[in-house]
Write a protein that holds these residues in place. Structure first.
Motif, mmCIF file in Angstrom:
data_model
loop_
_atom_site.group_PDB
_atom_site.id
_atom_site.type_symbol
_atom_site.label_atom_id
_atom_site.label_comp_id
_atom_site.label_asym_id
_atom_site.label_seq_id
_atom_site.Cartn_x
_atom_site.Cartn_y
_atom_site.Cartn_z
ATOM 1 N N VAL A 329 0.869 -1.178 0.000
ATOM 2 C CA VAL A 329 0.000 0.000 0.000
ATOM 3 C C VAL A 329 0.905 1.226 0.000
ATOM 4 O O VAL A 329 1.795 1.359 0.846
ATOM 5 C CB VAL A 329 -0.917 0.007 1.236
ATOM 6 N N LEU A 330 0.708 2.115 -0.971
ATOM 7 C CA LEU A 330 1.511 3.328 -1.066
ATOM 8 C C LEU A 330 0.880 4.416 -0.204
ATOM 9 O O LEU A 330 -0.321 4.663 -0.293
ATOM 10 C CB LEU A 330 1.608 3.814 -2.512
ATOM 11 N N VAL A 331 1.686 5.066 0.632
ATOM 12 C CA VAL A 331 1.180 6.078 1.556
ATOM 13 C C VAL A 331 1.988 7.358 1.387
ATOM 14 O O VAL A 331 3.226 7.334 1.356
ATOM 15 C CB VAL A 331 1.267 5.615 3.021
ATOM 16 N N GLY A 332 1.281 8.489 1.286
ATOM 17 C CA GLY A 332 1.935 9.778 1.169
ATOM 18 C C GLY A 332 1.038 10.909 1.640
ATOM 19 O O GLY A 332 0.040 10.675 2.308
ATOM 20 N N ARG A 333 1.383 12.143 1.259
ATOM 21 C CA ARG A 333 0.698 13.351 1.727
ATOM 22 C C ARG A 333 0.577 13.327 3.254
ATOM 23 O O ARG A 333 -0.459 13.689 3.819
ATOM 24 C CB ARG A 333 -0.697 13.491 1.105
ATOM 25 N N ILE A 334 1.638 12.907 3.927
ATOM 26 C CA ILE A 334 1.632 12.774 5.389
ATOM 27 C C ILE A 334 1.824 14.166 5.977
ATOM 28 O O ILE A 334 2.897 14.764 5.842
ATOM 29 C CB ILE A 334 2.755 11.824 5.853
ATOM 30 N N ARG A 335 0.809 14.683 6.633
ATOM 31 C CA ARG A 335 0.877 16.056 7.101
ATOM 32 C C ARG A 335 -0.076 16.278 8.267
ATOM 33 O O ARG A 335 -1.070 15.563 8.416
ATOM 34 C CB ARG A 335 0.541 17.029 5.974
ATOM 35 N N THR A 336 0.226 17.277 9.072
ATOM 36 C CA THR A 336 -0.673 17.673 10.150
ATOM 37 C C THR A 336 -1.898 18.335 9.556
ATOM 38 O O THR A 336 -1.790 19.149 8.628
ATOM 39 C CB THR A 336 0.033 18.644 11.111
ATOM 40 N N ASP A 337 -3.066 17.969 10.045
ATOM 41 C CA ASP A 337 -4.311 18.545 9.556
ATOM 42 C C ASP A 337 -4.454 19.972 10.090
ATOM 43 O O ASP A 337 -4.632 20.185 11.294
ATOM 44 C CB ASP A 337 -5.489 17.673 10.015
ATOM 45 N N LEU A 338 -4.369 20.956 9.202
ATOM 46 C CA LEU A 338 -4.465 22.351 9.614
ATOM 47 C C LEU A 338 -5.858 22.722 10.098
ATOM 48 O O LEU A 338 -6.051 23.779 10.706
ATOM 49 C CB LEU A 338 -4.045 23.268 8.459
ATOM 50 N N GLY A 339 -6.833 21.853 9.836
ATOM 51 C CA GLY A 339 -8.190 22.113 10.308
ATOM 52 C C GLY A 339 -8.394 21.781 11.774
ATOM 53 O O GLY A 339 -9.468 22.032 12.325
#
Length: 373
Positions: A329-339
């Motif tokens: 499974v490819l995983v990316g766009r790993i980021r803190t949710d600014l919302g």
């Protein structure tokens, strides 16, 4: 009564095959190796099951391919030769150790209990038994330890459920994070490929795309909406009370069960997109306390069944074109949710091959775990 599927026209008869057919090395290397049957062998997932067994050199004493009467007699490639598809009947499972089912819930409800009664361990890809309390719902990287309590091979039979494709792909990526810090909420949107609807839906996408590019009309046969260059709410029936469709409700229930979090709040919207065979999922996870993106990336990079694709500088993240045909499974766009000002939420984008980790590969991995025991 079915005979054993064979590799060529001069293969030994059924009785001899059950005693140990001539399978190419290394498929007959294990001793004792299991006798395996695939139900629904000519479908999209059935074809992938055959390919997975070959690609992973799964130890086999024999392999039987079963399908409807109209498919009987077809020849399918395996290990440089061919197997002959035979008609599925009530008597198909004599001498079978592992039965891999991928023919829909109606077929499974009738034939899976017969296979288990005949002594086979059934690994069922349909929705028929996924929520049955006595049937384990397994993603090996997530809750494979549950197989230790299963009867296993050796004639006692039994049933194991293979999850919904979205639930399998999703939990592979979420479980490593949940082990470090429990997930308190999931919000997701899926972008689901045609393969989830089987070979006929994949062909409808191909035909519709060819027609659209030629400037011609194409009346959909499988779906109520035109598929080419379009996206729409998943075609499962919508529950009038909740407004959620059947696919969404399956993902919610099965994700909770696989993760062992029966009350986990999950919101999800499932969408069909004009992609052939890899599902995408945009997901936001909420935890009790802040969970940094760098820590999440480190955990995911070490996780089984996961490959991190997260190159911000090159704007390169998971894509169906790169996930198709891949086990991970490819995983990316790993980021803190600014919302979420608290910093307790993470957002990810993941893509997995629906026919592999979402179906056939997961089933074969379960079978491998049984054989290893």
């Amino acid at each position: 009564m079915l005979t054993e599927a064979h590799l060529s026209e001069d293969e030994p008869p059924a009785g001899a095959a059950l005693a140990g057919p001539s399978l190419p090395a290394p498929f007959a290397a294990a001793s004792p190796a299991p006798r395996v049957a695939i139900v629904g062998a000519t479908g999209a997932v059935g074809i992938e099951l055959i390919r997975c067994l070959e690609a992973r050199a799964f130890p086999l004493a024999s392999l039987r391919l079963l399908a409807s009467a109209r498919s009987a007699g077809r020849r399918l490639p395996f290990a440089g030769s061919e197997l002959i598809v035979e008609e599925l009947t009530d008597d198909s499972f004599e001498g079978v150790d592992i039965a891999l089912f991928s023919a829909g819930a109606t077929i499974s409800r009738h034939y899976a209990p017969l296979a288990a009664e005949a002594g086979a361990v059934v690994i069922d890809n349909s929705s028929a038994f996924r929520m049955a309390p006595e049937v384990p719902l397994i993603v090996p990287e997530v809750n494979g330890a549950l197989l230790a309590g299963h009867g296993g091979l050796g004639g006692s039979g039994g049933m194991i459920a293979n999850p919904n494709c979205v639930a399998a792909i999703l939990t592979v990526a979420l479980a490593p994070l949940n082990r470090v810090q429990p997930i308190r909420r999931i919000q997701a949107a899926t972008y689901q490929a045609a393969s989830g609807g089987g070979a006929a839906m994949m062909e409808e996408l191909r035909e519709g795309t060819r027609a659209a590019l030629a400037g011609k009309d194409h009346a959909p046969q499988v779906l109520p909406q035109p598929y080419a260059f379009n996206l729409f709410s998943h075609n499962a029936e919508v529950d009038a009370r909740s407004g959620y469709n059947g696919e969404e409700l399956k993902v919610i229930a099965e994700t909770r069960r696989i993760l062992g979090l029966p009350a986990l709040p999950i919101g999800i919207t499932c969408i069909r997109v004009p992609v052939l065979r890899a599902h995408g999922i945009a997901v936001t996870l909420t935890f009790d306390s802040p969970f940094g993106a760098s820590e999440a990336r480190r955990i995911l990079e070490a996780a089984a069944g996961v490959r991190v694709v997260d190159d911000r500088a090159a704007n390169h993240f998971p894509m169906p074109s790169e996930a198709s045909g891949q086990d991970d499974v490819l995983v990316g766009r790993i980021r803190t949710d600014l919302g979420d000002p608290s910093g307790c939420s993470l957002s990810l984008f993941l893509v997995g091959d629906q026919l592999l980790k979402g179906a056939a590969l997961n089933a074969v991995q379960i079978a491998e775990a049984l054989v290893a025991r």
